[in-house]
Design an enzyme around this catalytic site. Structure first.
Site, short mmCIF file in Angstrom:
data_model
loop_
_atom_site.label_atom_id
_atom_site.label_comp_id
_atom_site.label_asym_id
_atom_site.label_seq_id
_atom_site.Cartn_x
_atom_site.Cartn_y
_atom_site.Cartn_z
CG ASP A 1 -1.90 9.89 1.99
OD1 ASP A 1 -2.19 10.04 3.35
OD2 ASP A 1 -1.18 9.11 1.83
N GLY B 1 0.66 -1.15 -0.11
CA GLY B 1 -0.02 0.00 -0.22
C GLY B 1 0.81 1.24 0.30
CG ASN C 1 1.79 3.24 7.57
OD1 ASN C 1 1.72 2.42 6.52
ND2 ASN C 1 0.87 4.37 7.39
C1 GDL Z 1 0.65 7.07 3.98
C2 GDL Z 1 -0.30 6.24 3.21
C3 GDL Z 1 0.68 5.21 2.80
C4 GDL Z 1 2.04 5.24 2.79
C5 GDL Z 1 2.50 5.51 4.22
C6 GDL Z 1 3.90 5.65 4.55
C7 GDL Z 1 -1.64 5.38 4.77
C8 GDL Z 1 -3.17 5.10 5.31
N1 GDL Z 1 -1.46 5.80 3.68
O1 GDL Z 1 0.10 8.19 4.58
O2 GDL Z 1 0.41 4.73 1.34
O3 GDL Z 1 2.82 4.23 2.47
O4 GDL Z 1 1.61 6.78 4.81
O5 GDL Z 1 4.34 6.70 3.75
O6 GDL Z 1 -0.68 4.85 5.63
#
Ligand code: GDL
Length: 492
Positions: free
Chosen positions: A157, A49, A265
């Protein structure tokens, strides 16, 4: 919350997949109790993702093996820069893309994994526009026909603002998204019964909710209006959360009316090209598992760097609360990937070498324990105004750093001989930099150890100059002062 899982009707299973959901349910560990989405178990696994270069098809298939080996149950296909997931979400998949998705459905099924596909219409969707909803339906239909049953609608985002047409149609941005997502789930259910949907909100962490989750009108609207069967992603207090604690999750669940599914993350690195995270999951205690409906990790862009992240996430999700123990288990399982080319059959890097690699590129908030210790030693050696280089402690510290430099150099050259070139390339730029920096540091300590007369300058200062990243971005960064932690410190 606390929904009892209903078994999907087998007659609704896609052709050739008959009975697979039942197998999955029966194979799940007991942590099935959350269950916002009635047909899915407690979700554990990986979401592709991140932004930037996505994994290859072959890597995705291999990731399914890693997920299964880690005792997890799901893969979410959602690379941000897969043009058809986000930028051109209205375009159908072409024949070649569809064939690969169908293959992933089958590969996941063969491993008894849930396979979920993301759609991120958030950049330009007009929620009230019937033709946009029709485009979403076409995408869902195409995926259903390929055998996909689990979907993720992503609204992350983007600015929380609505198009003019939507402002007239909906009382709020959140209401517009809920309407869209609910209608999507209704559509899916009209076509099949074993479907499930997750939703990534625009406020997906406490920081985006002004650090006051109960006061967020956006999240409260989700709680009131999002179909209670739709699972909601959450990244914790921040986008990349140092810790995720129980209290924050309880507070969130009360607002959104369900337990969230963690979008983890911790190991992601798409936001910082200087780092890769190959250490274990940390900063989360096992008690949070009872407060979520799933735990899905979005790791490094470099596929091969993700072995320990995936394995330790699986261990955590299955109750292993000790980060060090999880790291050791994962390293052991990782070792066979480090086979050397042109060596005796089966010879790999040693466990110690692989541990060093993992410790150098460990977690977003710290290095591994041994590396942190070496850094402490270096700080001590450099902390003294005019060190007594004949002092035994100073010399022992110097020796430790020399030895550490040699280990990194050896690791670097052994990595160049890996048979698995992707594994080598995944770490090459980072390891190169680590070797250069430690070499420079030791060169300086060697010079100090020679006890140069007071007032002389280290002669190697020009040698280091070109190692440092330069160019446009660095020039811009240097315009605005920052403190040592990287936080901006400038005002008017
Ligand atoms: C984000 C993005 C994701 C990205 C991560 C780390 C979410 C829900 N969306 O904002 O695609 O990889 O941060 O940079 O986490």
């Amino acid at each position: 919350m606390g929904t009892v899982h209903q078994l999907p009707l087998m007659s609704a299973s896609p052709p050739g997949l008959s009975g697979w959901s039942l197998d999955i349910l029966l194979d799940q560990p007991d942590r099935g109790r959350g269950g916002t989405t009635p047909v899915l178990p407690f979700l554990t696994g990986v979401i592709e993702g991140f932004y930037g270069r996505a994994w290859t098809h072959a890597q995705r298939v291999e990731m399914l093996d890693w997920i299964a080996a880690a005792g997890m149950n799901s893969f979410v296909y959602g690379p941000k820069d897969d043009i058809k997931i986000r930028a051109r979400w209205r375009e159908p998949y072409n024949a070649a893309e569809a064939a690969q998705l169908r293959e992933l459905v089958e590969e996941a099924r063969a491993r008894k994994l849930n396979f979920m596909v993301a759609i991120a219409p958030c950049l330009d969707v007009v929620y009230s526009d019937a033709s946009d909803f029709a485009a979403l339906q076409r995408r869902l239909d195409q995926l259903l026909d390929l055998g996909v049953r689990h979907f993720a609608l992503l609204f992350d985002d983007v600015p929380p603002t609505m198009m003019r047409a939507d402002e007239r149609a909906f009382p709020s941005f959140a209401a517009a998204q809920c309407h869209f997502a609910n209608a999507a789930l209704d559509h899916l259910k009209s076509r099949a019964q074993d479907v499930a949907m997750l939703f990534c909100p625009t406020e997906y962490c406490a920081a985006f909710a002004g650090r006051d989750v109960p006061a967020s009108a956006y999240l409260r609207t989700l709680g009131a209006e999002l179909d209670p069967e739709i699972g909601v992603f959450w990244t914790g207090p921040d986008i990349v959360s140092e810790a995720i604690d129980a209290e924050g999750l309880r507070e969130l669940a009360a607002v959104i009316g369900r337990k969230p599914v963690i979008w983890e993350n911790f190991h992601a690195n798409d936001y910082d090209i200087r780092r890769v995270h190959a250490g274990p999951l940390g900063g989360r205690s096992a008690e949070i598992l009872d407060l979520v409906d799933g735990f899905i990790t979005n790791p490094n862009n470099e596929f091969e760097a993700n072995y320990v992240p995936v394995r330790t996430t699986g261990l955590f999700a299955n109750g292993e609360g000790d980060e060090g123990a999880a790291f050791a288990t994962a390293l052991e399982a990782w070792q066979p990937r480090f086979r050397l080319a042109f060596a005796e059959a089966g010879e790999t890097l040693t466990r110690e070498e692989i541990r060093l690699l993992g410790e150098l590129f460990y977690q977003p908030f710290r290095c591994g324990p041994e590396v942190e210790e070496v850094l402490q030693t270096a700080r001590r050696l450099l902390g003294e105004q005019r060190p007594d280089v004949r002092d035994h402690r100073w010399q022992a510290g110097h020796d430790a750093l020399v030895e550490f430099r040699d280990r990194i150099r050896d690791l670097f050259s052994r990595m160049t001989e890996l048979e698995n070139r992707d594994l080598f390339y995944a770490f090459h730029p980072y390891l190169w930099e680590a070797r250069e920096e430690i070499t420079h540091l030791v060169t300086y300590l060697d010079w100090l150890a020679g006890d140069p007369p007071a007032g002389t300058e280290f002669p190697h200062r020009d040698r280091i100059y070109n190692f440092y990243r330069q160019g446009f971005t660095v020039a811009v960064q240097e315009l605005l002062p920052r403190d040592a932690s990287g936080r901006y410190r400038h005002g008017r």
